[in-house]
Design a protein around this motif. Sequence first.
Motif, mmCIF file in Angstrom:
data_model
loop_
_atom_site.group_PDB
_atom_site.id
_atom_site.type_symbol
_atom_site.label_atom_id
_atom_site.label_comp_id
_atom_site.label_asym_id
_atom_site.label_seq_id
_atom_site.Cartn_x
_atom_site.Cartn_y
_atom_site.Cartn_z
ATOM 1 N N ASN A 1 0.828 -1.204 0.000
ATOM 2 C CA ASN A 1 0.000 0.000 0.000
ATOM 3 C C ASN A 1 0.858 1.248 0.000
ATOM 4 O OD1 ASN A 1 0.677 -0.687 2.854
ATOM 5 N ND2 ASN A 1 -0.354 1.265 3.228
ATOM 6 N N ARG A 2 0.334 2.296 -0.613
ATOM 7 C CA ARG A 2 0.934 3.614 -0.477
ATOM 8 C C ARG A 2 0.363 4.286 0.775
ATOM 9 N NH1 ARG A 2 0.531 5.291 -6.839
ATOM 10 N NH2 ARG A 2 -1.684 5.117 -6.370
ATOM 11 N N ASP B 1 -3.465 5.011 1.547
ATOM 12 C CA ASP B 1 -4.183 4.572 0.345
ATOM 13 C C ASP B 1 -4.518 3.091 0.475
ATOM 14 O OD1 ASP B 1 -5.293 4.723 -2.165
ATOM 15 O OD2 ASP B 1 -3.392 4.473 -3.225
ATOM 16 N N PHE C 1 -5.633 -0.822 -0.604
ATOM 17 C CA PHE C 1 -5.446 -1.691 -1.763
ATOM 18 C C PHE C 1 -6.546 -2.741 -1.774
ATOM 19 C CE2 PHE C 1 -2.979 -3.892 1.485
ATOM 20 C CZ PHE C 1 -3.229 -5.226 1.246
ATOM 21 N N GLY D 1 -5.999 2.733 -4.795
ATOM 22 C CA GLY D 1 -4.913 3.096 -5.699
ATOM 23 C C GLY D 1 -4.098 1.915 -6.169
ATOM 24 N N THR D 2 -4.216 0.787 -5.449
ATOM 25 C CA THR D 2 -3.460 -0.415 -5.767
ATOM 26 C C THR D 2 -4.418 -1.598 -5.855
ATOM 27 O OG1 THR D 2 -1.476 0.410 -4.653
ATOM 28 C CG2 THR D 2 -1.623 -1.967 -5.002
ATOM 29 N N LEU E 1 0.261 -6.960 -9.429
ATOM 30 C CA LEU E 1 -0.241 -5.770 -8.754
ATOM 31 C C LEU E 1 -0.290 -4.641 -9.768
ATOM 32 C CD1 LEU E 1 1.131 -4.434 -5.367
ATOM 33 C CD2 LEU E 1 1.146 -2.967 -7.377
ATOM 34 N N ARG F 1 -1.007 -0.507 -10.127
ATOM 35 C CA ARG F 1 -1.047 0.714 -9.316
ATOM 36 C C ARG F 1 -1.272 1.911 -10.219
ATOM 37 N NH1 ARG F 1 3.208 0.757 -4.735
ATOM 38 N NH2 ARG F 1 1.464 -0.299 -3.740
ATOM 39 N N LYS F 2 -2.272 2.712 -9.868
ATOM 40 C CA LYS F 2 -2.529 3.935 -10.639
ATOM 41 C C LYS F 2 -1.345 4.882 -10.468
ATOM 42 C CE LYS F 2 -7.492 3.529 -9.825
ATOM 43 N NZ LYS F 2 -8.682 4.124 -9.178
ATOM 44 N N GLU G 1 0.809 8.047 -9.660
ATOM 45 C CA GLU G 1 0.601 9.071 -8.644
ATOM 46 C C GLU G 1 0.468 10.427 -9.330
ATOM 47 O OE1 GLU G 1 2.570 8.581 -4.731
ATOM 48 O OE2 GLU G 1 3.966 7.345 -5.886
#
Length: 253
Positions: A158-159, A162, A164, A182-183, A248, A250-251, A253
């Motif tokens: 995870n960010r 944010d 997941f 976001g993930t 995985l 991920r959008k 950033e």
Amino acid sequence: MRKVLVIGIGAGNPEHVTVQAINGLNRADVLFIPDKGARKNELAELRRDICDRFVTNPASRRVEFDVPLRAEPAPSYRATVDDWHEEIAGIYEHLLLEEIAEDGCGAFLIWGDPSLYDSALRILDRVSRRGNVGFELEVIPGITAIQALAAGHKMALNRIGDPFLVTTGRLLAERGLPENAGTTVVMLDGKCSFQSVVDKDAIIHWGAYLGTADEILIHGRLGDVEDEIVKTREAARLRKGWIMDTYLLRKPE
């Protein structure tokens, strides 16, 4: 009463097996090893390797059993899976009745963790509800393919701040990337559903045979590496006869 252990054995690397899992393997009188056919014999062989390495109980024995193939989804995916699980439940019930003494202990060795996209617990619940064999259930967790993927790519799942989401390839193809995470971690994708993602600027971290000597890792901008992943995946599947992979998305950033 019979005791049934459902033991997570990790994503494929014998060193993923925990101390708790090793102790569980050695408590069992009988270890059940599924056979999914010649094309996936290596999966059974990896289970045998784990038993060879860690089982020191001289009274322990192994029982291998055939796993029926799941029919193609028609007319309903859920109905197809339900029929398949019912067939396997009959096999499990026979194993428990015939192979475990009334005061004995048996163990099922489960890839990854029994709680994540594995049906052994649901199938054993079916067996219990049938009422033909009584047993006490114990679950021992294991390292998942998701953890092995993150470790292989040396990244956090995870960010900061944010969430997941964990989903399947089928649902990714149907719904696309979720707006509320976001993930996105994708499992059980036999059709490279990442190709359907509209946002080609998304970053993908893909891995196959995670944690094993054959591990393959690819990451980058989806639009740049998706064709490479498709080709690499197919070549590996043809070479080994099977493939287990996850990834995985991920959008940016």
